[in-house]
Design a protein around this motif. Structure first.
Motif, PDB file in Angstrom:
ATOM      1  N   MET A  24      10.781   2.259   5.798  1.00 19.01           N
ATOM      2  CA  MET A  24      10.583   0.831   6.064  1.00 19.01           C
ATOM      3  C   MET A  24       9.591   0.230   5.084  1.00 19.01           C
ATOM      4  SD  MET A  24      10.657   0.234  10.193  1.00 19.01           S
ATOM      5  CE  MET A  24       9.502   1.553  10.617  1.00 19.01           C
ATOM      6  N   LEU A  25       8.555   0.986   4.712  1.00 15.64           N
ATOM      7  CA  LEU A  25       7.607   0.496   3.719  1.00 15.64           C
ATOM      8  C   LEU A  25       8.331   0.143   2.425  1.00 15.64           C
ATOM      9  CD1 LEU A  25       4.691   0.038   2.654  1.00 15.64           C
ATOM     10  CD2 LEU A  25       4.677   2.463   2.016  1.00 15.64           C
ATOM     11  N   ARG A  26       9.198   1.029   1.975  1.00 19.17           N
ATOM     12  CA  ARG A  26       9.957   0.765   0.758  1.00 19.17           C
ATOM     13  C   ARG A  26      10.881  -0.443   0.932  1.00 19.17           C
ATOM     14  NH1 ARG A  26      13.949   5.361  -1.414  1.00 19.17           N
ATOM     15  NH2 ARG A  26      14.916   4.883   0.608  1.00 19.17           N
ATOM     16  N   GLU A  27      11.569  -0.487   2.073  1.00 18.55           N
ATOM     17  CA  GLU A  27      12.525  -1.565   2.314  1.00 18.55           C
ATOM     18  C   GLU A  27      11.823  -2.922   2.348  1.00 18.55           C
ATOM     19  OE1 GLU A  27      15.316  -2.483   6.059  1.00 18.55           O
ATOM     20  OE2 GLU A  27      15.714  -0.554   5.087  1.00 18.55           O
ATOM     21  N   ILE A  28      10.706  -2.992   3.078  1.00 21.01           N
ATOM     22  CA  ILE A  28       9.952  -4.245   3.160  1.00 21.01           C
ATOM     23  C   ILE A  28       9.407  -4.619   1.782  1.00 21.01           C
ATOM     24  CG2 ILE A  28       7.863  -5.319   4.089  1.00 21.01           C
ATOM     25  CD1 ILE A  28       8.318  -3.550   6.617  1.00 21.01           C
ATOM     26  N   GLY A  29       8.845  -3.627   1.091  1.00 18.04           N
ATOM     27  CA  GLY A  29       8.279  -3.891  -0.224  1.00 18.04           C
ATOM     28  C   GLY A  29       9.309  -4.428  -1.196  1.00 18.04           C
ATOM     29  N   GLU A  30      10.485  -3.832  -1.212  1.00 22.12           N
ATOM     30  CA  GLU A  30      11.522  -4.274  -2.149  1.00 22.12           C
ATOM     31  C   GLU A  30      12.053  -5.664  -1.779  1.00 22.12           C
ATOM     32  OE1 GLU A  30      14.304  -1.054  -2.121  1.00 22.12           O
ATOM     33  OE2 GLU A  30      13.170   0.112  -3.603  1.00 22.12           O
ATOM     34  N   PRO A  60       0.538   2.942 -12.005  1.00 18.78           N
ATOM     35  CA  PRO A  60       0.770   2.816 -10.561  1.00 18.78           C
ATOM     36  C   PRO A  60       2.133   3.363 -10.169  1.00 18.78           C
ATOM     37  CG  PRO A  60       1.116   0.712 -11.641  1.00 18.78           C
ATOM     38  CD  PRO A  60       0.592   1.643 -12.697  1.00 18.78           C
ATOM     39  N   VAL A  61       2.239   3.829  -8.934  1.00 15.36           N
ATOM     40  CA  VAL A  61       3.528   4.269  -8.399  1.00 15.36           C
ATOM     41  C   VAL A  61       4.099   3.136  -7.553  1.00 15.36           C
ATOM     42  CG1 VAL A  61       2.882   6.704  -8.419  1.00 15.36           C
ATOM     43  CG2 VAL A  61       2.409   5.330  -6.379  1.00 15.36           C
ATOM     44  N   PRO A  62       5.410   3.097  -7.347  1.00 11.27           N
ATOM     45  CA  PRO A  62       6.016   2.000  -6.587  1.00 11.27           C
ATOM     46  C   PRO A  62       5.407   1.804  -5.200  1.00 11.27           C
ATOM     47  CG  PRO A  62       7.719   3.219  -7.746  1.00 11.27           C
ATOM     48  CD  PRO A  62       6.436   3.982  -7.953  1.00 11.27           C
ATOM     49  N   ALA A  63       4.959   2.883  -4.554  1.00  7.02           N
ATOM     50  CA  ALA A  63       4.393   2.754  -3.208  1.00  7.02           C
ATOM     51  C   ALA A  63       3.187   1.824  -3.192  1.00  7.02           C
ATOM     52  CB  ALA A  63       4.003   4.129  -2.664  1.00  7.02           C
ATOM     53  N   GLU A  64       2.448   1.780  -4.283  1.00 10.36           N
ATOM     54  CA  GLU A  64       1.306   0.875  -4.359  1.00 10.36           C
ATOM     55  C   GLU A  64       1.762  -0.574  -4.339  1.00 10.36           C
ATOM     56  OE1 GLU A  64      -2.053   2.053  -7.064  1.00 10.36           O
ATOM     57  OE2 GLU A  64      -0.623   3.612  -7.665  1.00 10.36           O
ATOM     58  N   GLU A  65       2.826  -0.878  -5.054  1.00  7.00           N
ATOM     59  CA  GLU A  65       3.341  -2.239  -5.084  1.00  7.00           C
ATOM     60  C   GLU A  65       3.939  -2.627  -3.738  1.00  7.00           C
ATOM     61  OE1 GLU A  65       4.494  -6.051  -6.239  1.00  7.00           O
ATOM     62  OE2 GLU A  65       2.972  -4.657  -6.977  1.00  7.00           O
ATOM     63  N   TRP A  66       4.608  -1.685  -3.071  1.00  6.80           N
ATOM     64  CA  TRP A  66       5.159  -1.987  -1.743  1.00  6.80           C
ATOM     65  C   TRP A  66       4.040  -2.379  -0.788  1.00  6.80           C
ATOM     66  CZ3 TRP A  66       8.059   3.324  -1.824  1.00  6.80           C
ATOM     67  CH2 TRP A  66       9.086   3.267  -2.786  1.00  6.80           C
ATOM     68  N   HIS A  67       2.966  -1.605  -0.819  1.00  7.94           N
ATOM     69  CA  HIS A  67       1.833  -1.899   0.061  1.00  7.94           C
ATOM     70  C   HIS A  67       1.165  -3.206  -0.350  1.00  7.94           C
ATOM     71  CE1 HIS A  67      -2.323  -0.699   1.822  1.00  7.94           C
ATOM     72  NE2 HIS A  67      -1.592  -1.320   2.726  1.00  7.94           N
ATOM     73  N   ALA A  68       1.036  -3.426  -1.653  1.00  8.98           N
ATOM     74  CA  ALA A  68       0.422  -4.662  -2.133  1.00  8.98           C
ATOM     75  C   ALA A  68       1.207  -5.887  -1.674  1.00  8.98           C
ATOM     76  CB  ALA A  68       0.323  -4.635  -3.657  1.00  8.98           C
ATOM     77  N   GLN A  69       2.523  -5.755  -1.579  1.00  2.00           N
ATOM     78  CA  GLN A  69       3.349  -6.873  -1.133  1.00  2.00           C
ATOM     79  C   GLN A  69       3.055  -7.231   0.330  1.00  2.00           C
ATOM     80  OE1 GLN A  69       5.407  -8.999  -2.618  1.00  2.00           O
ATOM     81  NE2 GLN A  69       5.070  -8.104  -4.642  1.00  2.00           N
TER      82      GLN A  69
END
Length: 223
Positions: A158-164, A200-209
């Motif tokens: 869900m973190l990835r889905e929401i972030g994207e 940075p890894v994508p997970a950081e951007e997902w969380h930042a979003q």
């Protein structure tokens, strides 16, 4: 005097919220080794969208307005990161202890309740103070590794889905995020320092979003 006030406040806080949200299994996501955990989240599906509970550490619950600690905190303004030390905004007894959203600890927080539709658009938001509990501390690299390895952990998916979805919304409104590498200064055995760059890894951007989403909800409320 400010440090003494912080120690007293950590032992006997006087402004804790009455609302209890400790049944929700929040988790934190930060760089490895972080102790000043000031954000936690709980994600769930809501139809074809999502519901996010985003908890921000309620450090003000421990600080008496106009007191010595309040005065020193306002003078500092922010935590300052130096090559060989960190000058914290709040004393560690609060920022890394009583006020930090450490796993398995009940803590006061400002909880943002955010609802997104199937495209990631914010459709409802409210905020309240509550006692919360984080059940797990994660770091970006381990989350990214789990995603890359095909994890079935619904929270991370869900973190990835929401972030994207939020990244797509950002692009649609003409925004942009620059994936700048993080600068890390490492102390060598000879007493010198080495500057390195960590992409940075994508997970950081997902969380930042999600963090950005919370800030946008706050701005809309204030406007």
């Amino acid at each position: 005097d400010a440090l003494a006030e912080a120690v007293r406040a950590a032992a006997e806080p006087t402004a804790l919220p009455d609302r209890d949200e400790t049944a929700l299994p929040f988790l934190t996501l930060d760089p490895p080794g972080s102790m000043d955990l000031d954000q936690a989240m709980h994600l769930e599906r809501d139809g074809d969208g999502h519901r996010i509970r985003y908890a921000i550490a309620d450090v003000p619950a421990f600080i008496r307005l106009g007191g010595d600690l309040d005065r020193v905190t306002r003078e500092r303004g922010q935590t300052v990161y130096c090559p060989d030390l960190r000058v914290p905004l709040h004393p560690e007894v609060l920022s890394e202890g009583a006020g930090s959203l450490l796993p398995d600890a009940v803590r006061p927080a400002f909880v943002w309740d955010l609802r997104l539709d199937g495209a990631g658009v914010l459709v409802a938001a409210e905020v309240y103070r509550a006692m919360v509990r984080s059940v797990q501390r994660l770091d970006y690299d381990e989350v990214q590794a789990a995603i890359d390895d095909g994890t079935d952990d619904e929270r991370l998916l869900m973190l990835r889905e929401i972030g994207e979805r939020r990244i797509a919304q950002e692009r649609a409104r003409g925004g942009a995020s620059l994936p700048m590498p993080e600068q890390e200064i490492l102390e060598r055995a000879d007493g010198g320092f080495t500057l390195e760059f960590r992409p940075p890894v994508p997970a950081e951007e997902w969380h930042a979003q999600i963090s950005l989403l919370t800030g946008m909800a706050a701005a809309a409320m204030m406007i």
